[in-house]
Design an enzyme around this catalytic site. Sequence first.
Site, short mmCIF file in Angstrom:
data_model
loop_
_atom_site.label_atom_id
_atom_site.label_comp_id
_atom_site.label_asym_id
_atom_site.label_seq_id
_atom_site.Cartn_x
_atom_site.Cartn_y
_atom_site.Cartn_z
N GLU A 68 -35.91 25.02 6.26
CA GLU A 68 -36.52 23.84 6.87
C GLU A 68 -35.89 23.49 8.21
OE1 GLU A 68 -35.99 24.14 3.65
OE2 GLU A 68 -37.90 23.64 2.70
N HIS A 135 -37.74 16.84 -6.70
CA HIS A 135 -39.13 17.12 -6.33
C HIS A 135 -39.99 15.88 -6.52
CE1 HIS A 135 -37.50 21.13 -6.96
NE2 HIS A 135 -38.54 21.64 -6.31
#
Lengths: 332, 436
Positions: A68, A135
Site C-alpha cells: 500500500e 478487516h
Amino acid sequence: MPTNKEQVAEEVTYLDAISQALAAEMERDESVFLMGEDVGQFGGAFKISKGFMERFGARRVVDTPIAENGFTGMAAGAAICGLRPVVEFQFADFISQAFDPIINVMARHHYRTGVPVPVTLRCPFGGRLRAGPTHSQSIESYFAHVPGLKIVAPATVEDAAGLLISSIRDNNPVLFLESKYLYRRLKVPAPLSLEPTPLGVAKVAREGTDVTLVSYSVGVQQGLEAAEVLAREGISVEVIDCRTLVPLDIDTIVKSVKKTSRAVVLHEAARRLGYGAEIASEIGEACFWFLDAPVTRIAALNTPIPTSPPLEDAVLPQTEEVIETLRKVARS
Amino acid sequence: MSDIVEIHMPKLGESVAEGTISEWLKAVGDSVDFDESLFVVETDKIATEFPSPEAGVLLEILVPAGETVPIGATLARIGPAGAATGASPAAAKPADAAAAKAAAMAAEVAEPATAAAPATASAAPAAHKGGELLSPLVRRLAAEHHLDLAQIAGSGANGRIMREDVEAAIRKQLQPAVSKVAIPPVAPVSASSSPASPPAAKGDKVVPLSRIRLVTAQRMVESKRIAPHVWTSVEVDYENIAKVRARHKDRFKAETGASLTYLPFVMRAVADALHAFPAVNSSVDIEAKTLIMHSEVHLAVAVDLDEKGLMAPVIRNADMFNVRGLAKAVQAVSAAAKKGTLTPDQLQGSTFTLTSPGPLGSFASAPIINQPNVAIMATDGVARKPTVVGDAIAIHHLGVLGLCYDHRAFDGVTTARFLDHVRTSLQERDWEAEIG
C-alpha cells in the site's frame, strides 16, 4: 453500455452504483484510472471492477503488489503528473500502511507547490461482516484531523454513485468510504442516475420535529429504521445524512438542531475521538441556547472489533440502541 | 476514574430476561474495589455475586434487594470518591440501556489501555423534583417570554421541564391576547393599528435588535403615546458666545480637559429659564390630575454611543454650575456613558433633557420627550449667516433652538416666553466673566 450482468438487472445495489459510476468516469475522462490489489484480473476484492480490465485495458486497470505504501505513493506521483488515479484499498484497514504518502504528499503537495493532487482513495470500511479486528475498522477520524483531505461517506445507492463521481472530478485528494455492509444490502430500482452529487452538502434524509439524528454511511440507514419505529410512538426524528465529513455541512445540522432542540450523533467508529465528537462539539457551540438535552453520541465501544458475532454486535451500535437513545433524549 | 458509571442488570444466561437482586453487599457511601462483589443476583437458575466493573464509591442504589428487574435495568451508580451520594429509592427503574452494552462491559474492561468505561448516553445527572434542572433552551425561552417556571409542570424525567412544556405555556400566554384581537371592535377604527413588518427580501440583512434599541423603542413609543408633542423653535445669534469660545477654547481645554462647545452655554441659559418658567421643569401626573413642578433642576444630556444607541445621563442640580462646571460635567457623563460605567442613579431623575445634533450640522430638530419630563430641547447647528444688526447686514454665528413640549403641561405662550428667555440669556449675558 453494461459492463456486467448486474447492470441489466432490475435493481441496482450500492456496490453496482460504485462500479457504474467508476466505469462512467473512466469512459468520460481518459486520465482516470484504477489501481490496487487484485482490481484487474480478479475484478476487485468485492468485484467492483469486474470486467474493467477487458473493457479499459491493463494500462488503466492496474494490479499492484501487496504494498500500500508503494502504490499509494505512485498514485500521488501520477496525480501530480496530471492523471486522476482511483486507488482501491481491499479493506480500509490496510490504509494505515499508506499513511505517509497520504498525509505528507497528497494532503500537502498542493499547499506547498500549487499543483493539485486529484486522487480518489476508495476504502471499503466498517464492520458487521464478522471480519474481525483488522478487516472491520472505521478509519475516518485518523484522516479528518489532517487538513488537505476530503472525506466522503455515502449512505445511499444514489449517493454512492453521485458522490464518487464528484470525488473523482474533485481536484483534491478524497477519501471515499464505502460501506461494505451496505454493498449488497441496499438496492434501488434501475436505472441509476450518474449525475454528480456535490461534496459538502448534507441531506435531510427524513424530516422530524422532536430530535435530530446526525450520521453518515450505515448509521443513516439505522437512523431511518429507528425513526420509523419511533414514529409509531409519536416521536418525530429528523435524520441528517452528512454525506461528506470534510467539508462538513454544519449549517444544515445546526438548522435542524435549532428546530428540534435535541441532537444525537451516531457512527460505527469507536466513541473516543470519533468524528461524532467533532460534530457534537460544533453543535454545542452553535446551538447552546437552543438545546433542551445534552448532545449525545452513539458509537462503538473503545475496543478492537471482535470476530465473534455476539461480541461484534455488542461492540457496534445496534438499531435497538439507536431507538432507545433517541427515545430517551426526546422524552426525558 | 472521573465518570459516574451505571451498573446494569447483567445477562446471566441465553434465555434469561430478568434478574432479582437478593442482597446488596455494599451500602451507599461504601468504597468498592474493581472486581469486588457488589450484590448477589438470582435468576430462576442460579444465584451469583456480581463483581464491580469499576473502583469507586457506591453513590446510589436504584433497585433495592428483593426487586426483580429486566436485563439491562440500571441498578446502581458508582463514582469517584467525593461525588454526591443519593438516597436508595423504593422502586426500580425501567431498563434504559441496551443489554448488549452491559454484556460487553467485560470486553471494555479487558482493554489494557482503557482506564475508564465510556459514559453511556444515560450518564446525565438526574433531574430533581420541581424541575430545577433547566436546559439552556428552557432558560432562554422562559426569559424571552417572561414565564414563571414555577408555574409550569414538567413532563420529562423526574418532572424536568421540557421544550414542549415551555412551548405549551407560551401558547397559553398568547391565548387571551389572540382572542381579544379576534373580536372585532364595534367602533369604526382603522383595520390595523400595527401593520405587519414586510418580510425580508433576498439580499436584505436581518439583525437582531440590541437591548438598548429595544428599550429605546419601547420608551419612545410610550412617550409619543402619552404626550401630545408640540415643536416650537427660535433662532439664536451666538455671535457673542462664538467670540468667547474663539478666545478661550484652547486655554479652557488645556485647563479642564473639556471642549468648550455651545452646549454648556445653552444649559446654563436653560437652567435659569427653568427657574423662571417652572411649568417647563415639571412632570404630569394625569391619574392624580396634577402637575409636579420640580424645585431642583436635573438636566439629562443625550449621548450617542457610536450609533449603537442613545443614553441620557443626568447632571443633577445643573443650575448650581457655571459654564465651566457644566462643560466638565458633560464631558464626565459622556465619557462614562461611552465606557458603560454610568450608575443607575446617573440615568434617572431628570427634570429636563437636552439633545445636541448641532455639531453634526443639523438645521432644526424635533426630538421625542424623555419621560417623565414635559419638554426636550434640541440644540441645532451653529453656522455663519447674514443677519440684520441695527440697519446693517452682518455675518454672525446663528443657530436654531427647538423645544418639543407636552401640550398637557403648558401652552405655546409659555414655550415662546421660555425660549425667548433662553435666547436673551445666550445673546446678552457677559459670558466672558464666567469663562475667564
